[in-house]
Design a protein around this motif. Structure first.
Motif, PDB file in Angstrom:
ATOM      1  N   TYR A 102       4.167  98.797  46.755  1.00  0.00           N
ATOM      2  CA  TYR A 102       4.329  97.384  46.440  1.00  0.00           C
ATOM      3  C   TYR A 102       3.405  96.529  47.308  1.00  0.00           C
ATOM      4  O   TYR A 102       2.743  95.598  46.814  1.00  0.00           O
ATOM      5  N   HIS A 156       6.434  95.299  37.209  1.00  0.00           N
ATOM      6  CA  HIS A 156       7.648  95.197  36.387  1.00  0.00           C
ATOM      7  C   HIS A 156       8.905  95.102  37.259  1.00  0.00           C
ATOM      8  O   HIS A 156       9.873  95.853  37.087  1.00  0.00           O
ATOM      9  N   ILE A 157       8.836  94.186  38.222  1.00  0.00           N
ATOM     10  CA  ILE A 157       9.960  93.952  39.119  1.00  0.00           C
ATOM     11  C   ILE A 157      10.124  92.440  39.305  1.00  0.00           C
ATOM     12  O   ILE A 157       9.142  91.705  39.263  1.00  0.00           O
ATOM     13  N   ALA A 158      11.347  91.980  39.458  1.00  0.00           N
ATOM     14  CA  ALA A 158      11.582  90.541  39.654  1.00  0.00           C
ATOM     15  C   ALA A 158      10.957  90.095  40.976  1.00  0.00           C
ATOM     16  O   ALA A 158      10.986  90.831  41.973  1.00  0.00           O
ATOM     17  N   GLN A 159      10.405  88.885  40.986  1.00  0.00           N
ATOM     18  CA  GLN A 159       9.728  88.411  42.193  1.00  0.00           C
ATOM     19  C   GLN A 159      10.658  88.341  43.404  1.00  0.00           C
ATOM     20  O   GLN A 159      10.243  88.729  44.510  1.00  0.00           O
ATOM     21  N   PRO A 160      11.908  87.859  43.255  1.00  0.00           N
ATOM     22  CA  PRO A 160      12.806  87.847  44.429  1.00  0.00           C
ATOM     23  C   PRO A 160      13.016  89.251  45.004  1.00  0.00           C
ATOM     24  O   PRO A 160      13.062  89.420  46.223  1.00  0.00           O
ATOM     25  N   ALA A 161      13.129  90.242  44.125  1.00  0.00           N
ATOM     26  CA  ALA A 161      13.320  91.621  44.591  1.00  0.00           C
ATOM     27  C   ALA A 161      12.079  92.123  45.310  1.00  0.00           C
ATOM     28  O   ALA A 161      12.174  92.827  46.325  1.00  0.00           O
ATOM     29  N   ALA A 186       4.404  91.111  40.877  1.00  0.00           N
ATOM     30  CA  ALA A 186       5.726  91.399  40.320  1.00  0.00           C
ATOM     31  C   ALA A 186       5.629  91.723  38.836  1.00  0.00           C
ATOM     32  O   ALA A 186       6.312  92.629  38.323  1.00  0.00           O
ATOM     33  N   GLU A 187       4.756  90.989  38.132  1.00  0.00           N
ATOM     34  CA  GLU A 187       4.578  91.227  36.692  1.00  0.00           C
ATOM     35  C   GLU A 187       3.968  92.607  36.452  1.00  0.00           C
ATOM     36  O   GLU A 187       4.399  93.344  35.558  1.00  0.00           O
ATOM     37  N   SER A 193       9.872  90.208  46.884  1.00  0.00           N
ATOM     38  CA  SER A 193       9.828  89.497  48.165  1.00  0.00           C
ATOM     39  C   SER A 193      10.772  90.143  49.173  1.00  0.00           C
ATOM     40  O   SER A 193      10.460  90.236  50.364  1.00  0.00           O
ATOM     41  N   GLN A 194      11.921  90.614  48.716  1.00  0.00           N
ATOM     42  CA  GLN A 194      12.872  91.273  49.594  1.00  0.00           C
ATOM     43  C   GLN A 194      12.314  92.595  50.119  1.00  0.00           C
ATOM     44  O   GLN A 194      12.517  92.954  51.277  1.00  0.00           O
ATOM     45  N   THR A 214       3.676  86.688  42.527  1.00  0.00           N
ATOM     46  CA  THR A 214       4.113  86.520  41.141  1.00  0.00           C
ATOM     47  C   THR A 214       3.405  87.493  40.211  1.00  0.00           C
ATOM     48  O   THR A 214       4.042  88.184  39.410  1.00  0.00           O
TER      49      THR A 214
END
Length: 305
Positions: free
Chosen positions: A8, A26-31, A22-23, A33-34, A19
Motif C-alpha cells: 500500500y 480497491h480499498i476505502a480511503q479511510p481504511a 485507494a481507487e 489512511s489507517q 485518493t
C-alpha cells in the motif's frame, strides 16, 4: 510491518495521492489512511506529508520506499522461483537502455532470442538517462540497465561490456573520415545536458586541450536531435552505434574524432542489494551474448577484456 502495508505504501508514493491509490487498490480511503497510520506507528516515524496537491514521502518515507520496493520484489522473485521449479521460466524482466547505446541495436535480436528460448518471459524495455536508470535499479523498478558508465554509484554492480569510439555527425561540409578536436571547436555543436556520459567525456576532452566548445543547443531527444542535424544548423558527437543510426536517418556523414581519440565504456548495471531472478539471469546471459558480439551492426567495437 507486513507485506500488505508495504505494498500500500509503495503504491501511494508511486501515485502521489491517497485518493487515487485507494481507487487503484480497491480499498476505502479511510481504511488506507489507517494502514499508513499503523505503519507510521510501528516505525515511530512520519512517512508521508499530506498537502492539497497530494502526498509526498518524508526523508524516512523515502528510505522505507527504497527498502519496501526491494522487499516486495524479492518476495515476488521467491514466489516465481518456487513456481518455476521443474517448469520453464516465466515472468517479466525489465531492462533499462540509455539513449544511443550500442544495446539499442540489439533490441530486436534480444526480443527474438527471448521469444525463442524463454517463451513464457516478457521483456519490458525502458529508455532513459543513465542517472534515472540507476535510480530505478536501486528502487527495484528495473532488473538491469545497459548504459555508458564511468563511475557507478553506491549500491550498483557494473559489468564492463565494450568500448565505443566517439564520432562527429553532420550533414554539411564533411571533414573526411576523421576530424581533429581543434576543428570540432570551430563548429556549432548540439550536445546533451552536462550529466550525460557523452557530454562529460566531450567537456573533459575540450578542457584538456584548452579549447572551448561552441554549443548552440542541448538536446536529449533522439527525434529532436535527428531533426536538428538534418537541418544542417550544426553537428553532434555520439558513440559509434548511435552515430551510424543518426547518419543513416539524416543521410549525413560521420567522422571519427582524433587527437585525442575518445571512447566510452558500455556497462551492464544491476543492483547490488539483491540477486537476479532466474528469468532475469537468463535474459542477462542472452543480452551479454548479443551486446558483446564484435560484428554487431557490421562495425568493430573494442571488447573489454
Amino acid at each position: 510491518m507486513n507485506l500488505r502495508r508495504l505494498k500500500y505504501f509503495v503504491k501511494i508514493v508511486d501515485i502521489g495521492s491517497l485518493t487515487q491509490a485507494a481507487e487503484v487498490l480497491h480499498i476505502a480511503q479511510p481504511a488506507l489512511s489507517q494502514q499508513v497510520a499503523t505503519l507510521e506507528g510501528e516505525l515511530d516515524q512520519q512517512l508521508l506529508i499530506r498537502t492539497k496537491r497530494g502526498v509526498t514521502p518524508t526523508e524516512a518515507g523515502k528510505i522505507l520506499y527504497t527498502h519496501a520496493r526491494t522487499i516486495l520484489r524479492q518476495c515476488e522473485q521467491a514466489q516465481l522461483a518456487v513456481n518455476n521449479v521443474g517448469q520453464c521460466l516465466r515472468g517479466q524482466v525489465s531492462i533499462g537502455l540509455a539513449p544511443g547505446t550500442a544495446a539499442s541495436s540489439v533490441t530486436m535480436p534480444l526480443l527474438q532470442a527471448v521469444r525463442n528460448e524463454l517463451p513464457e518471459v516478457t521483456v519490458y524495455l525502458h529508455e532513459n538517462s543513465g542517472t534515472v536508470l540507476n535510480d530505478k535499479l536501486l528502487n527495484g523498478q528495473l532488473d538491469m540497465a545497459v548504459l555508458y558508465e564511468r563511475a557507478p554509484g553506491a549500491g550498483i554492480n557494473s559489468l564492463p561490456l565494450l568500448k565505443e569510439d566517439l564520432y562527429l555527425v553532420g550533414t554539411r561540409d564533411c571533414p573526411g573520415q576523421s576530424v581533429d578536436l581543434t576543428a570540432v571547436a570551430e563548429m556549432n555543436l548540439f550536445l546533451p545536458r552536462d550529466y550525460s556520459a557523452v557530454r562529460l567525456r566531450v567537456d573533459e576532452a575540450f578542457s584538456l586541450r584548452r579549447l572551448t566548445a561552441k554549443i548552440i543547443g542541448e538536446i536529449e531527444s533522439i527525434a529532436t536531435l535527428t531533426a536538428a542535424i538534418a537541418s544542417g544548423m550544426g553537428v553532434t558527437v555520439l558513440p559509434e552505434s548511435a552515430a551510424r543510426s543518426l547518419c543513416s536517418a539524416t543521410n549525413g556523414w560521420m567522422a571519427r574524432i582524433t587527437t585525442p581519440s575518445m571512447n566510452l565504456p558500455l556497462s551492464l548495471n544491476v543492483s547490488a542489494r539483491g540477486s537476479l531472478s532466474p528469468q532475469a539471469q537468463a535474459v542477462k546471459d542472452i543480452l551479454m551474448s548479443l551486446v558483446s558480439r564484435p560484428t554487431m551492426e557490421n562495425h568493430e567495437l573494442q571488447l573489454v577484456s
